[in-house]
Design a protein around this motif. Structure first.
Motif, PDB file in Angstrom:
ATOM      1  N   LEU A  92     -92.708 -50.711 -10.873  1.00 52.59           N
ATOM      2  CA  LEU A  92     -93.368 -49.187 -10.185  1.00 52.59           C
ATOM      3  C   LEU A  92     -93.142 -48.582 -12.165  1.00 52.59           C
ATOM      4  CD1 LEU A  92     -94.771 -49.273  -7.499  1.00 52.59           C
ATOM      5  CD2 LEU A  92     -95.641 -50.543  -8.993  1.00 52.59           C
ATOM      6  N   GLY A  93     -93.621 -48.051 -12.706  1.00 55.89           N
ATOM      7  CA  GLY A  93     -93.346 -47.331 -13.389  1.00 55.89           C
ATOM      8  C   GLY A  93     -93.582 -45.277 -12.971  1.00 55.89           C
ATOM      9  N   GLY A  94     -92.670 -44.675 -13.714  1.00 55.96           N
ATOM     10  CA  GLY A  94     -92.560 -43.690 -13.212  1.00 55.96           C
ATOM     11  C   GLY A  94     -93.167 -42.386 -14.325  1.00 55.96           C
ATOM     12  N   MET A  95     -92.532 -41.173 -14.258  1.00 57.10           N
ATOM     13  CA  MET A  95     -92.742 -40.303 -14.996  1.00 57.10           C
ATOM     14  C   MET A  95     -90.941 -40.331 -16.228  1.00 57.10           C
ATOM     15  SD  MET A  95     -94.362 -36.615 -13.511  1.00 57.10           S
ATOM     16  CE  MET A  95     -94.289 -35.849 -15.219  1.00 57.10           C
ATOM     17  N   GLY A  96     -91.085 -39.937 -16.938  1.00 55.59           N
ATOM     18  CA  GLY A  96     -90.089 -40.108 -17.672  1.00 55.59           C
ATOM     19  C   GLY A  96     -89.113 -41.440 -18.230  1.00 55.59           C
TER      20      GLY A  96
ATOM     21  N   ILE B 281    -101.245 -57.049  -6.839  1.00 58.41           N
ATOM     22  CA  ILE B 281    -100.295 -56.474  -5.744  1.00 58.41           C
ATOM     23  C   ILE B 281     -99.969 -55.850  -4.370  1.00 58.41           C
ATOM     24  CG2 ILE B 281     -97.190 -55.611  -6.488  1.00 58.41           C
ATOM     25  CD1 ILE B 281     -98.352 -57.543  -8.612  1.00 58.41           C
ATOM     26  N   TYR B 282     -99.485 -56.115  -3.429  1.00 58.01           N
ATOM     27  CA  TYR B 282     -99.232 -55.182  -2.685  1.00 58.01           C
ATOM     28  C   TYR B 282     -98.134 -55.223  -1.933  1.00 58.01           C
ATOM     29  CZ  TYR B 282    -103.414 -57.823  -1.343  1.00 58.01           C
ATOM     30  OH  TYR B 282    -104.911 -58.826  -0.941  1.00 58.01           O
ATOM     31  N   VAL B 283     -97.458 -53.940  -2.410  1.00 58.30           N
ATOM     32  CA  VAL B 283     -95.922 -53.960  -2.509  1.00 58.30           C
ATOM     33  C   VAL B 283     -95.272 -53.068  -1.279  1.00 58.30           C
ATOM     34  CG1 VAL B 283     -94.182 -51.737  -3.253  1.00 58.30           C
ATOM     35  CG2 VAL B 283     -96.010 -52.730  -5.253  1.00 58.30           C
ATOM     36  N   ILE B 284     -94.275 -53.040  -1.015  1.00 58.82           N
ATOM     37  CA  ILE B 284     -93.774 -52.967   0.182  1.00 58.82           C
ATOM     38  C   ILE B 284     -92.403 -51.975   0.382  1.00 58.82           C
ATOM     39  CG2 ILE B 284     -94.278 -55.919   1.476  1.00 58.82           C
ATOM     40  CD1 ILE B 284     -91.261 -55.984   1.313  1.00 58.82           C
TER      41      ILE B 284
ATOM     42  N   GLN C 167    -101.076 -51.429  -1.563  1.00 55.97           N
ATOM     43  CA  GLN C 167    -101.987 -52.429  -2.711  1.00 55.97           C
ATOM     44  C   GLN C 167    -102.152 -51.263  -3.921  1.00 55.97           C
ATOM     45  OE1 GLN C 167    -105.781 -53.929  -2.384  1.00 55.97           O
ATOM     46  NE2 GLN C 167    -106.246 -54.136  -4.609  1.00 55.97           N
ATOM     47  N   VAL C 168    -101.250 -51.890  -4.876  1.00 55.81           N
ATOM     48  CA  VAL C 168    -100.979 -51.225  -6.503  1.00 55.81           C
ATOM     49  C   VAL C 168    -102.918 -52.182  -6.920  1.00 55.81           C
ATOM     50  CG1 VAL C 168     -98.740 -50.944  -5.892  1.00 55.81           C
ATOM     51  CG2 VAL C 168     -99.942 -52.541  -7.838  1.00 55.81           C
ATOM     52  N   ALA C 169    -102.371 -50.480  -9.004  1.00 55.64           N
ATOM     53  CA  ALA C 169    -103.768 -51.195  -9.379  1.00 55.64           C
ATOM     54  C   ALA C 169    -104.256 -53.128  -9.469  1.00 55.64           C
ATOM     55  CB  ALA C 169    -103.503 -50.285 -10.324  1.00 55.64           C
ATOM     56  N   ARG C 170    -105.287 -53.489  -9.478  1.00 54.70           N
ATOM     57  CA  ARG C 170    -105.231 -54.827  -9.155  1.00 54.70           C
ATOM     58  C   ARG C 170    -106.176 -54.978 -10.899  1.00 54.70           C
ATOM     59  NH1 ARG C 170    -109.712 -58.533  -5.838  1.00 54.70           N
ATOM     60  NH2 ARG C 170    -110.233 -59.844  -6.795  1.00 54.70           N
ATOM     61  N   LYS C 171    -105.384 -56.183 -11.498  1.00 58.08           N
ATOM     62  CA  LYS C 171    -105.552 -56.384 -12.889  1.00 58.08           C
ATOM     63  C   LYS C 171    -107.429 -57.464 -12.614  1.00 58.08           C
ATOM     64  CE  LYS C 171    -101.661 -55.572 -15.277  1.00 58.08           C
ATOM     65  NZ  LYS C 171    -101.807 -55.444 -16.418  1.00 58.08           N
TER      66      LYS C 171
END
Length: 215
Positions: A157-161, A199-202, A209-213
């Protein structure tokens, strides 16, 4: 701690331990516990704290207490290697967990089937049940939705910086879902989502659930 989903009109609950609960069947599914791995690595000189060994059994107790299942199905790699002193801990855990258990054998499950039979665990190579294929290795088979493990899926998962965080996940594609590794002392493999994947992140305390393609 949990997330409710549906697959082919069946209800499932994702747990932050990496376990999956099939509501209609009252079945708890756990993949890649890799019990015995700590002792295996210690035997070869690795310095690993005692606490890691017992965390797996604490997690098992916690998730069984949470769901109170009628059946536990291990989707392979239950025990990491040959017999070692963790087998005795596992025997004790089975003895105090009065729930029928099935092991869908994985590539690491090399302990004699007789040892499992002696503690009333049934071993199968795969299990087709109510339109679902329960297996260790991911695969797609016509007319079935596969529940599997083996890969130890994770996602970045991408974040800032330009910061990235790698987290284990349930990796769902149109015809199968790969469960994360349940074991505490396991690695992960970063998956690349494609269109149609979910994707279901734990995390330590949650399933998200993260963004669905989109297809």
């Amino acid at each position: 701690m949990t997330l409710n989903i549906q697959i082919n009109d069946r209800d499932f609950i994702l747990h932050c331990s990496g376990a999956l609960y099939w509501v209609e069947k009252q079945m708890l599914l756990i993949s890649d516990a890799h019990l015995g791995k700590v002792s295996h690595f210690r035997k070869h000189g690795a310095a690993i704290p005692d606490g890691v060994m017992h965390k797996n059994f604490d997690k098992l107790d916690s998730v069984v207490h949470h769901f109170n299942p009628a059946l536990i199905c291990f989707l392979g790699d239950l025990f990491h290697s040959t017999l070692n002193n963790e087998w005795h801990l596992f025997q004790d855990w089975v003895a105090r967990t009065p729930v029928p258990m099935v092991l869908v054998a994985g590539n690491h499950d090399i302990i004699s089937p007789k040892k499992y039979k002696d503690i009333n665990i049934t071993i199968v190579s795969e299990w087709v049940h109510d339109g679902f294929l329960l297996t260790h290795h991911p695969e797609e088979r016509d007319g079935l939705f596969t529940l599997s493990g083996h890969i130890h899926p994770a996602v970045l998962l991408g974040g800032m910086g330009r910061q990235f965080l790698k987290l284990p996940c349930f990796f769902r594609s149109p015809n199968q879902m790969i469960l994360p590794a349940f074991g505490e002392f396991t690695g992960t493999y970063v998956m690349e989502p494609r269109e149609g994947d979910i994707i279901y992140v734990i995390t330590k305390d949650d399933v998200v659930q993260v963004a669905r393609k989109e297809q």
